[in-house]
Design a protein around this motif. Structure first.
Motif, PDB file in Angstrom:
ATOM      1  N   SER A   1       0.848  -1.184   0.000  1.00 52.03           N
ATOM      2  CA  SER A   1       0.000   0.000   0.000  1.00 52.03           C
ATOM      3  C   SER A   1       0.888   1.240   0.000  1.00 52.03           C
ATOM      4  O   SER A   1       1.635   1.476   0.961  1.00 52.03           O
ATOM      5  CB  SER A   1      -0.886  -0.024   1.251  1.00 52.03           C
ATOM      6  OG  SER A   1      -1.511   1.225   1.421  1.00 52.03           O
ATOM      7  N   PRO A   2       0.837   2.060  -1.039  1.00 51.38           N
ATOM      8  CA  PRO A   2       1.760   3.200  -1.147  1.00 51.38           C
ATOM      9  C   PRO A   2       1.798   4.137   0.062  1.00 51.38           C
ATOM     10  O   PRO A   2       2.894   4.537   0.467  1.00 51.38           O
ATOM     11  CB  PRO A   2       1.281   3.928  -2.412  1.00 51.38           C
ATOM     12  CG  PRO A   2       0.683   2.862  -3.237  1.00 51.38           C
ATOM     13  CD  PRO A   2       0.054   1.896  -2.285  1.00 51.38           C
ATOM     14  N   PRO A   3       0.655   4.475   0.685  1.00 51.67           N
ATOM     15  CA  PRO A   3       0.773   5.351   1.859  1.00 51.67           C
ATOM     16  C   PRO A   3       1.609   4.711   2.966  1.00 51.67           C
ATOM     17  O   PRO A   3       2.377   5.393   3.654  1.00 51.67           O
ATOM     18  CB  PRO A   3      -0.680   5.535   2.321  1.00 51.67           C
ATOM     19  CG  PRO A   3      -1.500   5.257   1.134  1.00 51.67           C
ATOM     20  CD  PRO A   3      -0.766   4.228   0.346  1.00 51.67           C
TER      21      PRO A   3
ATOM     22  N   VAL B   1       5.280   5.004   2.153  1.00 54.38           N
ATOM     23  CA  VAL B   1       5.819   6.327   2.477  1.00 54.38           C
ATOM     24  C   VAL B   1       6.149   6.395   3.962  1.00 54.38           C
ATOM     25  O   VAL B   1       7.226   6.849   4.363  1.00 54.38           O
ATOM     26  CB  VAL B   1       4.809   7.421   2.094  1.00 54.38           C
ATOM     27  CG1 VAL B   1       5.256   8.773   2.595  1.00 54.38           C
ATOM     28  CG2 VAL B   1       4.617   7.463   0.596  1.00 54.38           C
TER      29      VAL B   1
ATOM     30  N   PRO C   1       3.855   0.838  -7.738  1.00 50.81           N
ATOM     31  CA  PRO C   1       3.193   1.987  -7.115  1.00 50.81           C
ATOM     32  C   PRO C   1       3.852   2.363  -5.807  1.00 50.81           C
ATOM     33  O   PRO C   1       3.948   3.554  -5.458  1.00 50.81           O
ATOM     34  CB  PRO C   1       1.761   1.490  -6.888  1.00 50.81           C
ATOM     35  CG  PRO C   1       1.837   0.027  -6.929  1.00 50.81           C
ATOM     36  CD  PRO C   1       2.959  -0.328  -7.818  1.00 50.81           C
TER      37      PRO C   1
ATOM     38  N   SER D   1       6.909   4.272  -6.608  1.00 46.12           N
ATOM     39  CA  SER D   1       6.551   5.576  -7.174  1.00 46.12           C
ATOM     40  C   SER D   1       6.256   6.576  -6.071  1.00 46.12           C
ATOM     41  O   SER D   1       6.573   7.754  -6.180  1.00 46.12           O
ATOM     42  CB  SER D   1       5.317   5.450  -8.068  1.00 46.12           C
ATOM     43  OG  SER D   1       5.549   4.556  -9.109  1.00 46.12           O
ATOM     44  N   ALA D   2       5.659   6.068  -4.986  1.00 39.85           N
ATOM     45  CA  ALA D   2       5.269   6.979  -3.899  1.00 39.85           C
ATOM     46  C   ALA D   2       6.476   7.592  -3.207  1.00 39.85           C
ATOM     47  O   ALA D   2       6.414   8.696  -2.688  1.00 39.85           O
ATOM     48  CB  ALA D   2       4.410   6.229  -2.894  1.00 39.85           C
TER      49      ALA D   2
ATOM     50  N   LYS E   1      10.311  10.497  -5.372  1.00 40.03           N
ATOM     51  CA  LYS E   1      10.769  11.885  -5.244  1.00 40.03           C
ATOM     52  C   LYS E   1      11.454  12.108  -3.901  1.00 40.03           C
ATOM     53  O   LYS E   1      12.474  12.771  -3.802  1.00 40.03           O
ATOM     54  CB  LYS E   1       9.542  12.799  -5.330  1.00 40.03           C
ATOM     55  CG  LYS E   1       9.635  13.880  -6.348  1.00 40.03           C
ATOM     56  CD  LYS E   1       8.398  14.746  -6.253  1.00 40.03           C
ATOM     57  CE  LYS E   1       8.378  15.781  -7.327  1.00 40.03           C
ATOM     58  NZ  LYS E   1       7.080  16.444  -7.379  1.00 40.03           N
TER      59      LYS E   1
ATOM     60  N   VAL F   1       0.630  12.317   1.932  1.00 38.31           N
ATOM     61  CA  VAL F   1       1.420  11.231   1.362  1.00 38.31           C
ATOM     62  C   VAL F   1       2.082  11.655   0.059  1.00 38.31           C
ATOM     63  O   VAL F   1       3.064  11.074  -0.377  1.00 38.31           O
ATOM     64  CB  VAL F   1       0.518   9.987   1.146  1.00 38.31           C
ATOM     65  CG1 VAL F   1       1.225   8.899   0.390  1.00 38.31           C
ATOM     66  CG2 VAL F   1       0.022   9.476   2.475  1.00 38.31           C
TER      67      VAL F   1
ATOM     68  N   PHE G   1       1.007  11.315  -2.926  1.00 33.63           N
ATOM     69  CA  PHE G   1       0.910  10.346  -4.011  1.00 33.63           C
ATOM     70  C   PHE G   1      -0.459   9.707  -3.975  1.00 33.63           C
ATOM     71  O   PHE G   1      -0.962   9.373  -2.918  1.00 33.63           O
ATOM     72  CB  PHE G   1       1.989   9.282  -3.833  1.00 33.63           C
ATOM     73  CG  PHE G   1       1.995   8.221  -4.888  1.00 33.63           C
ATOM     74  CD1 PHE G   1       1.583   6.938  -4.598  1.00 33.63           C
ATOM     75  CD2 PHE G   1       2.420   8.508  -6.176  1.00 33.63           C
ATOM     76  CE1 PHE G   1       1.585   5.957  -5.579  1.00 33.63           C
ATOM     77  CE2 PHE G   1       2.423   7.535  -7.165  1.00 33.63           C
ATOM     78  CZ  PHE G   1       2.010   6.251  -6.858  1.00 33.63           C
TER      79      PHE G   1
END
Lengths: 405, 346, 289
Positions: free
Chosen positions: A87-89, A92, A114, A117-118, A121, B241, B243
């Motif tokens: 899960s991307p969140p 992070v 994904p 990707s999160a 940056k 987040v 994103f």
């Protein structure tokens, strides 16, 4: 913060350790002396992609073996591996923890497109080496905009291009049906195919169908492709669905020229359950050795692999391609660390990661080597086509270096 | 206080309550300057989920309509904010109310046909929404807007030039402001006629209708407002987040919301906070306990919590306070007779 | 047209899978008035048990019998040990307990058996019946098994005193106790039977989808939809609902394309429910004021 190894497993591996020390002095035992090298990663230990969690575990086991042999230049490696549930969140959150609280030296093999990707940056802004991400997406090889990120897998687009070029050369009148998983991995491979089959060649593709990972079967999709009149099948699926596709394409009487993507091409995990006789004639791109392939039975690298698994990761599946993949990645990481010598800073790790020249972990196919440079952050760019003969993947043609990535 | 406590869906605030709240608020404001940026980020996420859970609680706890698909509203709110920011239509702070309004409308429209469905069947309809949303988000036709499977990367907003705080601290304060506003609004809404109507519809729908409560309107409104809250939470979450992608909003998110609401305490405003803390921090703890099967540990936590506190953390606190008060002040036994009473204190 | 027919028949085959799991859901609903979301994972776990027995050399039908009995006992135990202590909690708290069971079974299965897919044998012959190209022998055989189990369930609830006692215990526990029904054990029995039915469903499903810890996730979704579409309190309705969902999904795929298959199927199901809120064959509950 080290990872908790459950007591039972510890006892088991201690016994195995004792036994193998007596039995065969294959593994040396040395105590590391230097300061620890902290690496961090996020892995889907839970959730829909939990099948890939084994990659984190095998890498953990490999670093344990390295530490038992004295570490890298005397430094032990500590891999902090956190669950992000794909899960991307969550990714992070966990990566921020690794960077801001655990102060890891580098991120290694964070898994998923994904999810990566999160944090793409963020890690570049923080100047943390983002090494060997466990996904085949092409976008990781972008040193101009994201200088700290490195890919690892043979990129999906490259793989797709290889299939496309093979078809243009050997079957220019093919009627192609494509099945792909409806996410970024599936679409990436499809993009690779379409890079080559573009313009006048685009009409070779007669039908495209998708599936979701929540679909129980893909029989309906195979039926649609069959009835579209396609005689060539580009199969972009993950293992469970690859097995279903191989079986159904045969049972339904379709029997096309079947390209099966690398992710779903394991002999033991996919073809055997589907039925080896139904897999004859399958074509795939490979870049590492399949543990269940009989041609590598006595290969010394394969024997070493089995010994490693028996001793350090008993509960893992020795035939699972994901485990081999993680093993090779871990070897590459150790190579980078070795090249760092005394200078274990983030800056130097990045420099050394850009400085891999003809590094050949022995589980890669003969002829394939890892190469990177400051303008090339894709370690693996080569693959070779192989055809399944009912027992093993028989390599043919030459090692191909792709265009994308 | 104008409304006697026995006739309100939420008890009135005494001066003790207000003092405690003020202390809590002061603590919440001071916290980001005492802890590292990563923890501030975690707390921001906890606040975001608290808003989402409050939204779901208004629908499920106070109004009795089960929703297994609130992740969809969260996703809609998140994508609204992301698309508006990505195409430079609005600055980040303006996207929040827009996301809220969009979800209010969609939630209300969804609530209309849902009026016909009860219990399990409503659960299925909302579940269907939650399951279908990722697929809808991935669809090719809206890919130029949504970025398809790749999602959208959002630039982190900077604090205003005159404020010497970090980006994370600013985002936290921004989210905290919205949290305070939304919680106050919810409390205000629920303590009056509307709150009574919602609870009446939950407990005795036929009697409520006989008494002249416009059941259909209130139920659809409940859906709309609930979606509004969750949508705003989604927008705030997306900014925190930085994103959004379809994979961030799987149906497991909807299940997580339900878990949070029940664990925190149904029909309880403070329950939203407890639930949010649970869903942010417990998976990490489970992960530390066992790498082999972390979710088995999480499942054990869930079952154990339901065994110990069937009405959630807020419910357990309420019971404990009542017992403590009963020992010392017998007159509080009268308070024990009130409807879903819960306290606003931590 | 041929494609449509082919897809519809293929949909019947997958529909059979959904129907068998829907039956387990209905069983537990009839017995307890609750939907056990962990039903799929319990079925998956039972199937792994069968697989382990077969790996150890036990022949197919022996493993089948042992697994069904073990699943029955397991279901009873879970009800008595895990569910009974919290049975007076609000419904949503019980839902959370079921979700807890779901993640536990899934996680433990992944830990013990790893995530590599495993082939699972089918008791039915390889050759399709009558040499037809549409449905394999396994598809037909497992549908037949589902229908047999359905009839057994129907007969059990309608014509046996025990079935009556179970239905009474679920509908009105207080009055049932007054009449002498051991409500607690009725619930446990219901769980045991549902678990056993789930095990049969899993054993029938695994040869088609391959055995792996996440095999039941998507199926449970569709089974849930099918059971509710047909009416959760009607075993026959739920089975029919499962078949309808399977066919509907495939037929929609032909017209709408595979990318929106899931969405459209769910939209249609919800649409049907809005028109008939208790499902196609469910009983409409009239509440007396």
């Amino acid at each position: 913060m080290t990872v908790n190894i459950p007591r039972r497993r510890w006892l088991g591996s201690s016994l195995a350790l004792g036994a193998s020390v007596v039995a065969a002095p294959v593994f040396a035992q040395k105590k590391p002396t230097g300061s620890e090298i902290k690496l961090g990663q996020t892995m889907p230990y839970s959730g829909p992609a939990s099948a890939y969690g084994t990659i984190g575990k095998v890498e953990q086991a490999y670093f344990k073996m390295i530490n038992d042999e004295g570490g890298v230049n005397g430094h032990p490696i500590t891999l902090i591996s956190l669950d992000d549930g794909y899960s991307p969140p969550k990714t992070v959150e966990q990566v921020r923890k690794l960077v801001e609280e655990d102060h890891v030296l580098a991120l290694f093999e964070t898994l998923g497109t994904p999810t990566n990707s999160a944090i793409h940056k963020y890690v570049n802004a923080k100047k943390v080496p983002h090494l060997f991400v466990a996904t085949g997406a092409t976008k990781w090889n972008d040193p101009k905009h994201y200088p700290w990120t490195f890919g690892f897998n043979l990129s999906y687009q490259t793989e797709g291009e290889i299939y496309g070029r093979y078809l243009l050369k050997n079957k220019p009148n093919a009627k192609i049906g494509i099945l792909y998983q409806n996410d970024d991995y599936g679409k990436d491979l499809l993009t690779g195919v379409k890079h080559v089959l573009t313009g006048p060649h685009a009409k070779l593709i007669v039908k495209e169908v998708t599936y979701e990972v929540t679909d129980p079967t893909i029989d309906s999709q195979i039926l649609t492709l069959q009835s579209s009149g396609a005689d060539t099948f580009i199969d972009i699926t993950t293992p469970k669905f690859s097995a279903q596709a191989v079986r159904k394409a045969f049972d339904s009487g379709w029997k096309p020229l079947h390209f099966l993507n690398n992710v779903g091409a394991s002999v033991g995990s996919v073809l055997k359950p589907a039925g080896l006789d139904k897999a004859v004639g399958l074509i795939t791109v490979q870049y590492y050795k399949d543990a269940t392939d009989p041609q590598w039975k006595d290969d010394p690298a394969m024997l070493k692999w089995r010994a490693f698994m028996a001793r350090y990761y008993r509960e893992g599946d020795v035939n699972d391609a994901s485990n081999i993949f993680g093993y090779i990645a871990a070897q590459t990481m150790v190579q980078v660390l070795k090249q760092c010598g005394k200078d274990l800073t983030r800056e130097n790790i990045k420099r050394q990661a850009e400085n891999l020249k003809n590094f050949r972990p022995p589980l890669l196919l003969p002829g394939i080597a890892i190469n990177t440079s400051p303008t090339d952050h894709a370690p693996i760019k080569q693959g070779q086509l192989s055809k399944f003969d009912g027992q093993k993947w028989a390599l043919f043609g030459e090692v191909i270096g792709g265009g994308a990535g | 206080m104008k409304t006697p406590p026995l006739l309100s869906a939420v008890p009135a605030l005494t001066s003790r309550h207000i003092a405690a709240l003020a202390v809590l608020l002061a603590l919440a404001c001071a916290l980001p300057f005492l802890i590292g940026n990563y923890r501030v980020f975690q707390l921001t996420l906890a606040l975001v989920y608290a808003i989402a859970l409050l939204g779901l609680n208004m629908l499920t706890g106070y109004n009795g309509q089960i929703s297994l698909g609130h992740g969809a509203f969260y996703a809609i709110g998140a994508y609204t904010a992301a698309i508006l920011m990505d195409h430079n239509v609005l600055p980040y702070w303006a996207t929040i109310p827009v996301a809220g309004i969009v979800c209010l409308v969609i939630g209300f429209l969804f609530g209309l046909p849902a009026l016909r469905l009860e219990g399990l069947y409503l659960a299925l309809a909302t579940f269907a929404l939650g399951v279908a949303m990722p697929q809808i988000l991935k669809h090719n036709s809206i890919e130029p807007w949504t970025g398809g499977s790749q999602g959208i990367v959002i630039t982190k907003p900077d604090p205003p030039a005159w404020l010497p705080v970090s980006q994370d601290q600013w985002l936290y304060m921004f989210t905290l402001a919205w949290t305070v506003l939304l919680f106050f609004a919810a409390w205000n809404l629920l303590r009056g006629r509307i709150g009574r109507a919602l609870v009446a519809i939950r407990d005795q729908p036929v009697a409520a209708q006989a008494m002249g409560v416009n059941t259909a309107l209130y139920k659809s409104l409940a859906f709309g407002v609930s979606a509004l809250y969750t949508g705003i939470a989604g927008a705030l979450g997306a900014i925190a987040v930085q994103f959004v992608a379809p994979d961030s909003f799987s149906f497991f998110l909807s299940i997580t919301f339900v878990v949070g609401v029940v664990v925190g305490g149904l029909a309880s405003i403070s329950g939203a906070l407890y639930g949010a803390l649970f869903i942010v921090f417990i998976p990490n703890i489970a992960d530390q306990i066992s790498k082999a099967a972390p979710w088995a540990i999480y499942g054990v936590f869930l079952i154990g919590l339901m065994y110990l506190m069937p009405s959630g953390v807020a419910g357990a606190i309420r019971i404990a306070r009542r017992r403590w008060f009963d020992r010392e002040r017998p007159s509080a036994a009268q308070r024990a007779a009130s409807p879903p009473a819960r306290d606003v204190q931590v | 047209m041929d494609l449509l027919l082919h897809q519809a028949l293929s949909g019947l085959a997958t529909g059979g899978i959904y129907a068998s799991v829907a039956l387990a859901l209905v069983m537990i609903y009839q017995a307890t008035h609750l939907v056990n979301f962990a039903q799929g994972e319990m079925a998956m776990f039972s199937t792994y048990l069968a697989w382990s027995l077969m790996q150890a050399g036990v022949p197919y039908w022996g493993a089948f019998a042992i697994t069904v009995v073990a699943a029955f006992v397991g279901g009873v135990l879970i009800e008595r040990v895990v569910v009974q202590p919290v049975e007076n909690s609000p419904i949503l708290s019980l839902v959370i307990v079921f979700i807890g069971l779901l993640v536990i079974f899934n996680s433990v299965a992944g830990w013990i058996f790893t995530y590599t897919i495993k082939p699972f044998p089918s008791p039915f012959p390889e050759q399709p019946l009558f040499g037809n190209r549409y449905l394999s022998s396994h598809d037909m055989g497992s549908t037949a098994v589902t229908l047999v189990v359905l009839s057994l369930v129907f007969v059990f609830f309608r014509f046996t005193p025990l079935g009556l006692a179970m239905r009474a215990a679920a509908q009105n526990p207080v009055s049932s106790r007054l009449v002498g029904v051991r409500v607690g054990w009725m619930l446990a029995l219901g769980w045991g039977l549902a678990s056993a039915i789930g095990a049969v469903a899993g054993i029938m499903v695994a040869p088609v989808v391959f055995l792996e810890p996440n095999m039941m996730g998507g199926i449970l979704l569709y089974a849930f939809a099918g059971a509710l579409l047909g009416g959760i309190d009607s075993p026959g309705g739920a089975v029919l609902g499962g078949f309808i969902v399977g066919v509907l999904e495939n037929v929609i795929g032909v017209y709408v394309g595979s990318e929106l298959k899931l969405t459209m199927a769910l939209v249609i199901i919800v649409g049907v429910l809005v028109v008939r809120p208790a499902g196609l064959f469910g009983k409409v509950h009239v509440a007396r004021v």
